[in-house]
Design a protein around this motif. Structure first.
Motif, short mmCIF file in Angstrom:
data_model
loop_
_atom_site.label_atom_id
_atom_site.label_comp_id
_atom_site.label_asym_id
_atom_site.label_seq_id
_atom_site.Cartn_x
_atom_site.Cartn_y
_atom_site.Cartn_z
N GLY A 167 0.82 -1.12 -0.06
CA GLY A 167 -0.02 -0.10 0.06
C GLY A 167 0.72 1.27 0.05
O GLY A 167 0.41 2.14 -0.85
N TRP A 168 1.87 1.21 0.88
CA TRP A 168 2.83 2.59 0.86
C TRP A 168 3.31 2.86 -0.51
O TRP A 168 3.12 4.08 -0.91
CB TRP A 168 3.80 2.20 1.75
N HIS A 169 3.94 1.83 -1.22
CA HIS A 169 4.61 2.20 -2.53
C HIS A 169 3.34 2.51 -3.55
O HIS A 169 3.93 3.32 -4.41
CB HIS A 169 5.40 1.02 -2.81
N TYR A 170 2.44 1.83 -3.55
CA TYR A 170 1.35 2.04 -4.79
C TYR A 170 0.83 3.40 -4.40
O TYR A 170 0.37 4.09 -5.54
CB TYR A 170 0.31 0.98 -4.74
N ARG A 171 0.53 3.83 -3.26
CA ARG A 171 -0.07 5.27 -3.03
C ARG A 171 1.07 6.33 -3.36
O ARG A 171 0.93 7.27 -3.98
CB ARG A 171 -0.22 5.32 -1.41
N ALA A 172 2.43 5.89 -3.28
CA ALA A 172 3.31 7.01 -3.46
C ALA A 172 3.55 7.19 -5.20
O ALA A 172 3.57 8.14 -5.77
CB ALA A 172 4.76 6.32 -3.12
N VAL A 173 3.36 5.79 -5.80
CA VAL A 173 3.15 5.90 -7.13
C VAL A 173 2.12 6.60 -7.83
O VAL A 173 2.39 7.28 -8.93
CB VAL A 173 3.38 4.28 -7.79
N ASN A 174 0.91 6.36 -7.28
CA ASN A 174 -0.19 7.14 -7.80
C ASN A 174 -0.02 8.56 -7.72
O ASN A 174 -0.26 9.23 -8.75
CB ASN A 174 -1.23 6.67 -6.73
N ASN A 175 0.53 9.22 -6.87
CA ASN A 175 0.77 10.17 -6.45
C ASN A 175 1.94 11.02 -7.51
O ASN A 175 1.78 12.22 -8.12
CB ASN A 175 1.06 10.87 -5.11
N LEU A 176 2.88 10.13 -7.72
CA LEU A 176 4.08 10.39 -8.70
C LEU A 176 3.33 10.55 -10.10
O LEU A 176 3.79 11.39 -10.92
CB LEU A 176 5.28 9.57 -8.67
N ASN A 177 2.54 9.68 -10.23
CA ASN A 177 2.17 9.70 -11.68
C ASN A 177 0.98 10.77 -12.01
O ASN A 177 1.02 11.27 -13.03
CB ASN A 177 1.15 8.45 -11.93
N ALA A 178 0.52 11.34 -11.02
CA ALA A 178 -0.22 12.45 -11.14
C ALA A 178 0.59 13.80 -11.33
O ALA A 178 0.24 14.58 -12.11
CB ALA A 178 -1.10 12.84 -9.76
N LEU A 179 1.49 13.76 -10.63
CA LEU A 179 2.54 14.79 -10.93
C LEU A 179 3.26 14.73 -12.36
O LEU A 179 3.13 15.77 -13.06
CB LEU A 179 3.75 14.95 -9.86
N ILE A 180 3.68 13.50 -13.04
CA ILE A 180 4.23 13.38 -14.28
C ILE A 180 3.22 13.84 -15.10
O ILE A 180 3.44 14.52 -16.11
CB ILE A 180 4.96 11.98 -14.25
N LYS A 181 2.02 13.46 -14.83
CA LYS A 181 0.99 13.81 -15.84
C LYS A 181 0.67 15.36 -16.06
O LYS A 181 0.64 15.95 -17.09
CB LYS A 181 -0.22 13.03 -15.61
N GLN A 234 12.95 13.82 -11.61
CA GLN A 234 13.05 13.47 -10.02
C GLN A 234 11.78 12.71 -9.87
O GLN A 234 11.88 11.55 -9.30
CB GLN A 234 12.65 14.74 -9.22
N ALA A 235 10.76 12.74 -10.44
CA ALA A 235 9.27 12.04 -10.26
C ALA A 235 9.49 10.56 -10.93
O ALA A 235 9.19 9.37 -10.19
CB ALA A 235 8.23 12.82 -10.81
#
Length: 301
Positions: A123-137, A156-157
């Motif tokens: 859960g930790w890592h997928y929550r981080a990935v989800n937020n990083l994907n939003a930033l990249i987008k 960085q993202a």
């Protein structure tokens, strides 16, 4: 990598998950490797960073949070990186709080990790990935502006996304792999067939890290611990080394790991601290061996 012409030695076993002021992110089940160019193993070394990547913001989600982050950190894009990774290192949460990893150090210890800790890490890592994907987008869509540093922010993202997936693929094998272009994982039903094969995950990791190497900023001594292109090269060397061993056994990656690590050793800004004991002194937490770390304190959690 360990057989390079320069001095390379396995570090003593270190626990980085609890009380060290600089924090610790990598579970100590994986040994560190200390080279003349710096620590490249589980201590790349910890995560996120001081200027712009302080783990003091939780999400990149609402205008209120963005305004709050901009006030405290100066740049909402940098704050988004911090918020995306905060879940991995927070007060009484993430890797800062010792988990139920199996350990033989205590009487009556068990090697059964249990489902609780395994689910938490997922859960930790997928929550981080989800937020990083939003930033990249957002960066790709120009939502955060077209300033020259936009590519560095994306780099960085993508570095941090690769880091998260690198942790996940080593722990879980085939995993769901989401990018900024993937359907919403919350509203899109997943099946076991949606798991990406391990080799393909590593292909994606390599793409993200190569982008990071090409677009992230160079080392800046004024922002110790912050990821830069040399940190991306260090993690890429570790990715190559991991691909060369089980379960993939793609031995051609040994040479790639050697060459990438040698670049960091020969040309990068890092070096070993002469006395390994000094690594644990609070006054020396941002030493020249530190490539990548959480920068946090009781005042900014």
């Amino acid at each position: 990598v360990a057989a390079r012409k320069r001095n390379v030695a396995a570090s003593p076993r270190r626990r980085h998950l609890t009380s060290h002021p600089a924090g610790g992110l990598w579970p100590d089940r994986w040994p560190s490797v200390r080279t003349k160019g710096g620590t490249i193993g589980p201590a790349l070394r910890r995560d996120v960073c001081r200027s712009g990547l302080s783990p003091s913001r939780r999400q990149f989600a609402t205008p209120e949070l963005e305004a709050h982050a901009e006030r405290d950190l100066g740049d909402p894009r940098e704050a988004a990186l911090a918020g995306a990774m905060n879940i991995l290192y927070a007060t009484w949460g993430g890797y800062q709080n010792q988990m139920g990893w199996p350990s033989g150090e205590y009487d009556g210890a068990t090697l059964d990790i249990g489902t609780g800790a395994f689910q938490e890490v997922w859960g930790w890592h997928y929550r981080a990935v989800n937020n990083l994907n939003a930033l990249i987008k957002a960066v790709k869509n120009g939502s955060l502006g077209n300033a020259p540093e936009a590519k560095s922010i994306e780099g960085q993202a993508r570095f941090l996304r690769a880091y998260n997936y690198f942790m996940l693929v080593r722990l879980y094998g085939p995993i769901p792999y989401f990018t900024e272009d993937s359907p919403d994982p919350v509203t899109t039903e997943l099946t076991p067939a949606d798991r990406m094969e391990v080799a393909k995950v590593y292909d994606e990791l390599e793409k993200d890290l190569l982008f990071a190497v090409a677009n992230m900023d160079d080392y800046n001594p004024g922002t110790p611990g912050k990821p830069n292109r040399w940190v991306a090269k260090g993690l890429l060397a570790k990715v190559y080394l991991t691909r060369a061993t089980a379960p993939l056994n793609q031995t051609e990656n040994y040479a790639k790991a050697r060459d990438m690590a040698d670049d960091v050793i020969s040309n990068g800004p890092y070096s070993l601290v002469p006395n390994v004991v000094d690594l644990f002194k609070t006054s020396n937490r941002n030493n020249i061996e530190m490539m990548f770390s959480f920068q946090s304190s009781a005042g900014n959690q």
